[in-house]
Design an enzyme around this catalytic site. Sequence first.
Site, mmCIF file in Angstrom:
data_model
loop_
_atom_site.group_PDB
_atom_site.id
_atom_site.type_symbol
_atom_site.label_atom_id
_atom_site.label_comp_id
_atom_site.label_asym_id
_atom_site.label_seq_id
_atom_site.Cartn_x
_atom_site.Cartn_y
_atom_site.Cartn_z
ATOM 1 N N GLU A 229 -5.253 16.570 -11.216
ATOM 2 C CA GLU A 229 -5.788 16.838 -12.550
ATOM 3 C C GLU A 229 -7.293 17.101 -12.543
ATOM 4 O OE1 GLU A 229 -5.802 14.357 -16.579
ATOM 5 O OE2 GLU A 229 -3.774 14.832 -15.941
ATOM 6 N N ARG B 224 -4.217 20.948 -14.581
ATOM 7 C CA ARG B 224 -3.202 19.989 -14.988
ATOM 8 C C ARG B 224 -3.572 19.272 -16.288
ATOM 9 N NH1 ARG B 224 0.038 15.490 -11.287
ATOM 10 N NH2 ARG B 224 1.301 14.684 -13.004
ATOM 11 N N LYS C 106 2.322 11.025 -11.771
ATOM 12 C CA LYS C 106 1.433 10.154 -12.535
ATOM 13 C C LYS C 106 2.137 8.820 -12.770
ATOM 14 C CE LYS C 106 -1.679 13.008 -15.311
ATOM 15 N NZ LYS C 106 -2.073 13.328 -16.699
ATOM 16 N N HIS D 228 5.926 7.577 -27.962
ATOM 17 C CA HIS D 228 4.893 8.434 -27.378
ATOM 18 C C HIS D 228 4.976 9.859 -27.912
ATOM 19 C CE1 HIS D 228 2.122 10.170 -24.537
ATOM 20 N NE2 HIS D 228 3.055 10.936 -24.008
ATOM 21 N N ASN E 239 -1.956 17.921 -21.266
ATOM 22 C CA ASN E 239 -2.230 16.847 -22.217
ATOM 23 C C ASN E 239 -2.578 17.361 -23.609
ATOM 24 O OD1 ASN E 239 -1.903 14.567 -20.453
ATOM 25 N ND2 ASN E 239 -3.819 15.150 -19.476
ATOM 26 N N GLU F 95 7.080 17.083 -26.006
ATOM 27 C CA GLU F 95 6.590 17.576 -24.724
ATOM 28 C C GLU F 95 7.174 18.955 -24.403
ATOM 29 O OE1 GLU F 95 4.224 16.261 -23.129
ATOM 30 O OE2 GLU F 95 4.191 14.121 -23.578
ATOM 31 N N HIS G 39 -2.857 9.519 -27.944
ATOM 32 C CA HIS G 39 -3.132 8.226 -27.310
ATOM 33 C C HIS G 39 -3.968 7.338 -28.220
ATOM 34 C CE1 HIS G 39 -2.445 9.783 -22.912
ATOM 35 N NE2 HIS G 39 -1.330 9.669 -23.609
ATOM 36 N N LYS H 261 6.026 22.492 -15.388
ATOM 37 C CA LYS H 261 5.211 21.399 -14.863
ATOM 38 C C LYS H 261 5.083 21.489 -13.348
ATOM 39 C CE LYS H 261 3.973 16.631 -15.357
ATOM 40 N NZ LYS H 261 4.150 15.369 -16.111
ATOM 41 N N ARG I 260 0.809 -1.229 0.000
ATOM 42 C CA ARG I 260 0.000 0.000 0.000
ATOM 43 C C ARG I 260 0.841 1.277 0.000
ATOM 44 N NH1 ARG I 260 -2.970 -3.641 3.185
ATOM 45 N NH2 ARG I 260 -5.011 -4.134 2.269
ATOM 46 N N HIS J 67 -2.578 14.965 -26.556
ATOM 47 C CA HIS J 67 -2.493 13.601 -26.046
ATOM 48 C C HIS J 67 -3.743 12.768 -26.342
ATOM 49 C CE1 HIS J 67 1.016 15.185 -24.109
ATOM 50 N NE2 HIS J 67 1.245 14.079 -23.428
#
Length: 457
Positions: A330, A334, A236, A358, A338, A278, A345, A320, A214, A341
């Site tokens: 997010e 935030r 992330k 990517h 993206n 990026e 994606h 960032k 955990r 993206h």
Amino acid sequence: MAASATPPSLHFSLKASTDSSSTRTGACDLFLRCRNRDLVLVSSRSAFVSSGLSGLSRTCAPVLKSGRIPTKIEASSAPVMDQSQRKASSRLSTIVDVDLGDRSYPIYIGSGLLEEPNLLQRHVHGKRVLVVTNTTIAPLYLDKVINALTYGSSNVLVESVILPDGEKYKDMDTLMKVFDKAIESRFDRRSTFVALGGGVIGDMCGFAAASFLRGVNFIQIPTTVMAQVDSSVGGKTGINHPLGKNLIGAFYQPQCVLVDTDTLNTLPDRELASGFAEVVKYGLIRDAEFFEWQEKNMQALLARDPSALVYAIKRSCENKAQVVALDEKESGLRATLNLGHTFGHAIETGFGYGQWLHGEAVAAGTVMAVDMSYRLGWIDESIVRRVYNILQQAKLPTAPPDMMTVEMFKSIMAVDKKVADGLLRLILLKGPLGNCVFTGDYDRKALDETLHAFCKS
């Protein structure tokens, strides 16, 4: 579409502080106001010298104007002056702080930082360390990292797990190898995981650290431009699912990020260029001066000029860090990180994980997002042209692969993480360079026109 079904859009732009009481260098003010149904967030960024590649000292302290409630953001970078660090003053170019209260952490940026054991050791918790890396990076840097972790500390036990290299291995089966190693080695909650590699390794190691017992501590050592400027910062973590990218994961912050720019010397040209997608993003969404600097220095970046690389990494991390400090999970701001993206994606999922890097998919996706912004009348043609030109300079794709169809884009984008109540929200440019919106309130015809313009069917 009924107005009640349309969520408010978030508008982000820049406004210089007029608060005469602010005396700190690079002070920032955060303005929050409602305009019609839109939540508008306007934040300032401290200026930087676009031609300067040396260390800059910057601290940004936003103030919520409505109510004047202070909110602290730290995105500082300054040469290290602590002479107690073993030769660190000559190696460590800058530190960018990600300010998240008691979970804040530094991003160390410089050349030869893997030769500075104290930088890593000060962030190790307990006596057991698991280094997670891949088959490409292990022969190059694993021994060096183990030496840094154990230098002068013979009671520290370091284990390693070497995963196959590639986006297609960012899945549950491969993740289990990390858990297997940790359990077999009887790691406990005082253990530290270390991610040594690019974005795939960082995401997987971070997710493993968030899940094992955990939650155990972990450190990021990114070895690609993509990871150094983006994926290693902000917490992330996660893995892919066959139906979508990064759909399984957690927000989990590292103890530190150590960026040794020397690791870029062994990075293939294609992966180097991929990371610049990026870097370009930060300029487009919130830092026009940084974008202008990139237009003048892209060839230096491609040539791996050390000063240019350090500056690009530092400025990207500063951008960032400021966003993450304001919106860690997010909820709005935030999401603007993206840009491109959602389209990108879809390309990665539809084309097959690993077929394109990517950053290559994000570059094509950025062109599509910019095209849609122009069709909506939100930006002028010069921005479209400049985006196309800089991505071409960076030797990145400016259109999706031929096999992508309109229906493929639509079906994959329908399960994107930014879909809310069945409504696809997108990050689009709006206004002058350096401004964007995160919104589901747009003319669907523009999206269809963009998809048909870039797809053969």
